[in-house]
Design a protein around this motif. Structure first.
Motif, PDB file in Angstrom:
ATOM      1  N   GLU A   1       3.988  -0.032   6.123  1.00  0.00           N
ATOM      2  CA  GLU A   1       5.469   0.485   5.728  1.00  0.00           C
ATOM      3  C   GLU A   1       5.949  -0.502   4.447  1.00  0.00           C
ATOM      4  OE1 GLU A   1       4.565   1.718   9.838  1.00  0.00           O
ATOM      5  OE2 GLU A   1       4.089  -0.301   8.468  1.00  0.00           O
ATOM      6  N   ALA A   2       5.400  -1.569   4.494  1.00  0.00           N
ATOM      7  CA  ALA A   2       5.921  -2.561   3.260  1.00  0.00           C
ATOM      8  C   ALA A   2       5.464  -2.051   1.904  1.00  0.00           C
ATOM      9  CB  ALA A   2       5.369  -3.824   3.280  1.00  0.00           C
ATOM     10  N   GLN A   3       4.071  -1.394   2.309  1.00  0.00           N
ATOM     11  CA  GLN A   3       3.532  -0.834   0.908  1.00  0.00           C
ATOM     12  C   GLN A   3       4.113   0.446   0.209  1.00  0.00           C
ATOM     13  OE1 GLN A   3      -0.503   0.266   1.481  1.00  0.00           O
ATOM     14  NE2 GLN A   3      -0.589   1.539  -0.524  1.00  0.00           N
ATOM     15  N   ILE A   4       4.934   1.156   1.520  1.00  0.00           N
ATOM     16  CA  ILE A   4       5.975   2.338   0.947  1.00  0.00           C
ATOM     17  C   ILE A   4       7.117   1.662   0.496  1.00  0.00           C
ATOM     18  CG2 ILE A   4       6.991   4.174   2.282  1.00  0.00           C
ATOM     19  CD1 ILE A   4       5.149   4.369   4.047  1.00  0.00           C
ATOM     20  N   VAL A   5       7.791   0.932   1.060  1.00  0.00           N
ATOM     21  CA  VAL A   5       8.986   0.398   0.546  1.00  0.00           C
ATOM     22  C   VAL A   5       9.145  -0.050  -0.738  1.00  0.00           C
ATOM     23  CG1 VAL A   5      10.128   0.505   3.024  1.00  0.00           C
ATOM     24  CG2 VAL A   5       9.237  -1.442   1.922  1.00  0.00           C
TER      25      VAL A   5
ATOM     26  N   HIS B   1     -10.336   7.476  -1.910  1.00  0.00           N
ATOM     27  CA  HIS B   1      -9.731   6.176  -2.386  1.00  0.00           C
ATOM     28  C   HIS B   1      -8.190   6.641  -2.900  1.00  0.00           C
ATOM     29  CE1 HIS B   1      -9.097   2.203  -3.756  1.00  0.00           C
ATOM     30  NE2 HIS B   1      -8.931   2.590  -5.015  1.00  0.00           N
ATOM     31  N   TYR B   2      -8.111   7.572  -3.431  1.00  0.00           N
ATOM     32  CA  TYR B   2      -6.827   7.925  -4.117  1.00  0.00           C
ATOM     33  C   TYR B   2      -5.733   8.277  -2.831  1.00  0.00           C
ATOM     34  CZ  TYR B   2      -3.351  10.951  -6.353  1.00  0.00           C
ATOM     35  OH  TYR B   2      -2.263  11.293  -7.020  1.00  0.00           O
ATOM     36  N   ALA B   3      -6.317   9.104  -2.170  1.00  0.00           N
ATOM     37  CA  ALA B   3      -5.067   9.556  -1.029  1.00  0.00           C
ATOM     38  C   ALA B   3      -4.965   8.150  -0.315  1.00  0.00           C
ATOM     39  CB  ALA B   3      -5.842  10.532   0.069  1.00  0.00           C
ATOM     40  N   GLU B   4      -5.914   7.300  -0.109  1.00  0.00           N
ATOM     41  CA  GLU B   4      -5.515   6.083   0.806  1.00  0.00           C
ATOM     42  C   GLU B   4      -4.688   5.372   0.174  1.00  0.00           C
ATOM     43  OE1 GLU B   4      -8.425   3.645   3.849  1.00  0.00           O
ATOM     44  OE2 GLU B   4      -8.926   3.835   1.856  1.00  0.00           O
ATOM     45  N   GLN B   5      -4.874   4.788  -1.228  1.00  0.00           N
ATOM     46  CA  GLN B   5      -3.802   4.211  -1.963  1.00  0.00           C
ATOM     47  C   GLN B   5      -2.353   4.589  -2.247  1.00  0.00           C
ATOM     48  OE1 GLN B   5      -5.936   1.352  -1.785  1.00  0.00           O
ATOM     49  NE2 GLN B   5      -4.795   0.750  -3.467  1.00  0.00           N
ATOM     50  N   ASN B   6      -2.434   5.839  -2.438  1.00  0.00           N
ATOM     51  CA  ASN B   6      -1.057   6.591  -2.729  1.00  0.00           C
ATOM     52  C   ASN B   6      -0.294   7.216  -1.640  1.00  0.00           C
ATOM     53  OD1 ASN B   6      -0.918   6.596  -5.989  1.00  0.00           O
ATOM     54  ND2 ASN B   6      -3.171   7.128  -5.392  1.00  0.00           N
ATOM     55  N   TYR B   7      -1.142   7.608  -0.705  1.00  0.00           N
ATOM     56  CA  TYR B   7      -0.400   8.384   0.465  1.00  0.00           C
ATOM     57  C   TYR B   7      -0.991   7.864   1.794  1.00  0.00           C
ATOM     58  CZ  TYR B   7       0.861  11.403  -3.466  1.00  0.00           C
ATOM     59  OH  TYR B   7       0.885  11.748  -4.599  1.00  0.00           O
TER      60      TYR B   7
END
Length: 206
Positions: free
Chosen positions: A65-69, A109-115
């Motif tokens: 959640e912190a990564q998102i906000v 890796h792209y999906a995991e890092q960005n979404y």
């Protein structure tokens, strides 16, 4: 329940504050903070949203959640992901079918890092695990499957991954002893009278 089903935001806020007071170290607290943050955004209450955003960053700095906000454009990118995720996964699956495991790993890796909260993440992780099996061997494959099951135990692919792990575990056991030893152990672990009791249990069609 108060927020979504009863639609009583005041009671939801009161319950949230009570929970924070009574259980300040509870593992689900981050979910509640994030819920409050999303509610404030939905109500276009920017000061409250910012307050919860800062609390998430301060109290739970390593959470998803912190990564998102931290990303002000996350929701815009999430909407974009909803539009592109099918094609991204299709590309990943096609790459797997063509034995292009580098692309499979890169897309995961792209999906995991960005979404990180995408509903398709279990699928990306599962394809990645199979790609790892092809390139890095069984030990790495087991590690990737275990990671997927631990992170998404309720996903539709988790049961398949568990079955695969169990089969590989049986294979390891059969290398240590023949199949008769496995059957002997199973008989020992399940007494005959217990098997008889289970046979007598009646179940309704429901």
């Amino acid at each position: 329940i108060y927020r979504d089903d009863v639609e009583d935001q005041a009671l939801s806020d009161e319950t949230f504050r009570d929970f924070c007071r009574r259980f300040p170290n509870h593992e689900l607290l981050i979910d509640l903070y994030y819920m409050q943050y999303l509610t404030a955004l939905k109500l276009d209450d920017q000061p409250t949203a910012e307050r919860y955003r800062q609390q998430i960053l301060t109290l739970f700095p390593d959470s998803k959640e912190a990564q998102i906000v931290r990303q002000p454009d996350y929701f815009a990118r999430l909407q974009k992901m909803a539009q592109e995720q099918d094609s991204l996964y299709e590309t990943t699956y096609r790459s797997y079918c063509q034995n292009d495991f580098v692309v499979v790993k890169h897309n995961k890796h792209y999906a995991e890092q960005n979404y990180p909260l995408s509903p398709l993440m279990p699928r990306f992780l599962f394809l990645n695990a199979i790609a790892v099996a092809k390139t890095d061997g069984q030990t790495a494959f087991i590690t990737q499957l275990q990671d997927m099951v631990a992170r998404y135990p309720e996903s539709e692919l988790a049961s398949m991954a568990k079955d695969m792990l169990a089969l590989m575990g049986q294979g390891a056991e059969s290398q240590k002893g023949d199949l008769s030893s496995l059957q002997t152990r199973r008989t020992t672990e399940t007494p005959e009278n217990q098997e008889q009791d289970s046979l007598e249990v009646q179940f309704s069609t429901e």
